[in-house]
Design a protein around this motif. Structure first.
Motif, PDB file in Angstrom:
ATOM      1  N   THR A   1       0.724 -16.081  12.758  1.00  0.00           N
ATOM      2  CA  THR A   1       0.968 -16.863  11.545  1.00  0.00           C
ATOM      3  C   THR A   1       0.205 -16.291  10.354  1.00  0.00           C
ATOM      4  O   THR A   1       0.777 -16.064   9.278  1.00  0.00           O
ATOM      5  CB  THR A   1       0.556 -18.336  11.772  1.00  0.00           C
ATOM      6  N   VAL A   2      -1.086 -16.057  10.532  1.00  0.00           N
ATOM      7  CA  VAL A   2      -1.898 -15.571   9.414  1.00  0.00           C
ATOM      8  C   VAL A   2      -1.506 -14.133   9.059  1.00  0.00           C
ATOM      9  O   VAL A   2      -1.437 -13.780   7.881  1.00  0.00           O
ATOM     10  CB  VAL A   2      -3.408 -15.701   9.729  1.00  0.00           C
ATOM     11  N   ALA A   3      -1.225 -13.312  10.062  1.00  0.00           N
ATOM     12  CA  ALA A   3      -0.817 -11.924   9.784  1.00  0.00           C
ATOM     13  C   ALA A   3       0.516 -11.898   9.037  1.00  0.00           C
ATOM     14  O   ALA A   3       0.727 -11.047   8.166  1.00  0.00           O
ATOM     15  CB  ALA A   3      -0.720 -11.137  11.083  1.00  0.00           C
ATOM     16  N   ARG A   4       1.398 -12.817   9.364  1.00  0.00           N
ATOM     17  CA  ARG A   4       2.683 -12.912   8.673  1.00  0.00           C
ATOM     18  C   ARG A   4       2.468 -13.202   7.192  1.00  0.00           C
ATOM     19  O   ARG A   4       3.208 -12.719   6.340  1.00  0.00           O
ATOM     20  CB  ARG A   4       3.487 -14.034   9.339  1.00  0.00           C
TER      21      ARG A   4
ATOM     22  N   TRP B   1      -2.371  -6.899   6.663  1.00  0.00           N
ATOM     23  CA  TRP B   1      -3.538  -6.207   7.233  1.00  0.00           C
ATOM     24  C   TRP B   1      -4.844  -6.968   7.040  1.00  0.00           C
ATOM     25  O   TRP B   1      -5.807  -6.735   7.755  1.00  0.00           O
ATOM     26  CB  TRP B   1      -3.666  -4.803   6.629  1.00  0.00           C
ATOM     27  N   ARG B   2      -4.900  -7.894   6.069  1.00  0.00           N
ATOM     28  CA  ARG B   2      -6.143  -8.643   5.853  1.00  0.00           C
ATOM     29  C   ARG B   2      -6.500  -9.519   7.047  1.00  0.00           C
ATOM     30  O   ARG B   2      -7.641  -9.940   7.196  1.00  0.00           O
ATOM     31  CB  ARG B   2      -6.045  -9.504   4.589  1.00  0.00           C
ATOM     32  N   ALA B   3      -5.541  -9.764   7.925  1.00  0.00           N
ATOM     33  CA  ALA B   3      -5.793 -10.583   9.114  1.00  0.00           C
ATOM     34  C   ALA B   3      -6.477  -9.798  10.225  1.00  0.00           C
ATOM     35  O   ALA B   3      -6.986 -10.402  11.180  1.00  0.00           O
ATOM     36  CB  ALA B   3      -4.483 -11.167   9.636  1.00  0.00           C
ATOM     37  N   VAL B   4      -6.515  -8.485  10.137  1.00  0.00           N
ATOM     38  CA  VAL B   4      -6.986  -7.661  11.260  1.00  0.00           C
ATOM     39  C   VAL B   4      -8.404  -7.996  11.732  1.00  0.00           C
ATOM     40  O   VAL B   4      -8.613  -8.218  12.927  1.00  0.00           O
ATOM     41  CB  VAL B   4      -6.835  -6.149  10.951  1.00  0.00           C
TER      42      VAL B   4
ATOM     43  N   VAL C   1      -8.787  -9.477  15.503  1.00  0.00           N
ATOM     44  CA  VAL C   1      -9.448  -8.718  16.577  1.00  0.00           C
ATOM     45  C   VAL C   1     -10.568  -9.550  17.197  1.00  0.00           C
ATOM     46  O   VAL C   1     -10.674  -9.653  18.426  1.00  0.00           O
ATOM     47  CB  VAL C   1      -9.978  -7.366  16.033  1.00  0.00           C
ATOM     48  N   LEU C   2     -11.402 -10.156  16.360  1.00  0.00           N
ATOM     49  CA  LEU C   2     -12.503 -10.975  16.883  1.00  0.00           C
ATOM     50  C   LEU C   2     -11.987 -12.167  17.674  1.00  0.00           C
ATOM     51  O   LEU C   2     -12.473 -12.448  18.776  1.00  0.00           O
ATOM     52  CB  LEU C   2     -13.382 -11.470  15.738  1.00  0.00           C
ATOM     53  N   LEU C   3     -11.022 -12.888  17.124  1.00  0.00           N
ATOM     54  CA  LEU C   3     -10.532 -14.089  17.784  1.00  0.00           C
ATOM     55  C   LEU C   3      -9.853 -13.772  19.110  1.00  0.00           C
ATOM     56  O   LEU C   3     -10.104 -14.443  20.120  1.00  0.00           O
ATOM     57  CB  LEU C   3      -9.574 -14.849  16.866  1.00  0.00           C
TER      58      LEU C   3
ATOM     59  N   LEU D   1     -12.755 -16.197   9.491  1.00  0.00           N
ATOM     60  CA  LEU D   1     -12.115 -15.133   8.720  1.00  0.00           C
ATOM     61  C   LEU D   1     -10.630 -15.401   8.517  1.00  0.00           C
ATOM     62  O   LEU D   1     -10.090 -15.206   7.418  1.00  0.00           O
ATOM     63  CB  LEU D   1     -12.330 -13.780   9.399  1.00  0.00           C
ATOM     64  N   LEU D   2      -9.953 -15.855   9.568  1.00  0.00           N
ATOM     65  CA  LEU D   2      -8.526 -16.147   9.435  1.00  0.00           C
ATOM     66  C   LEU D   2      -8.309 -17.369   8.555  1.00  0.00           C
ATOM     67  O   LEU D   2      -7.390 -17.395   7.725  1.00  0.00           O
ATOM     68  CB  LEU D   2      -7.897 -16.350  10.818  1.00  0.00           C
TER      69      LEU D   2
END
Length: 196
Positions: free
Chosen positions: A135-138, A142-145, A149-151, A181-182
């Motif tokens: 959802t957040v990456a959509r 790239w700001r979701a990376v 990755v952490l989550l 972060l997300l």
């Protein structure tokens, strides 16, 4: 707007931070000496673990139905099954050891059931977080990376780390940081025009 965004992101991270703090006090083994705190701790944690599912539920608010519905179903599954783990392997096992003044075969059977519930809960937790990340990456590309990755790495670690020190505490810190972060970047993209 900026303050509310950071406050909201901190709210998503708060349950995992609280769990990390409790993880510092979680006994490493259940025995007659640790049984009273083991039991009490898991009673205290019963309302805290579902707050992770609340954070997932809220992070899925802007998701399209194809992500939101299965993601929220998985978040509900996490709350239900992981609550079962705490009730069985936490409260029940601690009560048995305290009452019997020993770790008995019954304790092993109780832990076996708790592990089954915990694995189902952890799988649901991972599935809901995959939906959150999607959802957040959509929305943010790239700001979701970093948060993703952490989550996701922490969600995989959660399968066998619970909140035990040290790995479980680090896992909870990873979940908290990933959700923060997300959450900080979620819903920042301009609204997409809806097709009619």
């Amino acid at each position: 707007m900026l303050r509310s965004r950071w406050t909201r992101a901190a709210g998503y991270a708060a349950p995992a931070l609280v769990l990390a703090g409790f993880g510092l006090t979680h006994p490493l083994v259940l025995d007659p000496a640790s049984a009273p705190w083991w039991t009490t701790l898991h009673v205290v944690l019963l309302p805290v673990f579902p707050l992770l599912a609340v954070a997932q539920w809220l992070l899925l608010s802007s998701a399209p139905a194809a992500l939101r519905r299965p993601g929220r179903l998985a978040a509900f599954g996490f709350a239900a099954f992981y609550g079962g783990l705490d009730a069985v392997a936490g409260i029940a096992a601690g009560t048995v050891v305290h009452a019997e003044h020993a770790v008995t075969p019954v304790t092993g059977a109780v832990f076996g059931m708790g592990d089954t519930l915990g694995q189902a809960g952890a799988l649901c937790f991972l599935a809901a977080n995959v939906a959150v990340v999607a959802t957040v990456a959509r929305e943010t590309s790239w700001r979701a990376v970093p948060g993703a990755v952490l989550l996701l790495a922490a969600s995989i670690s959660f399968f066998d780390s619970h909140i035990f020190w040290p790995r479980g505490v680090l896992t909870m810190l990873g979940i908290a940081t990933g959700m923060f972060l997300l959450g900080a970047i979620a819903n920042l993209a301009p609204a997409r025009p809806s097709a009619h």
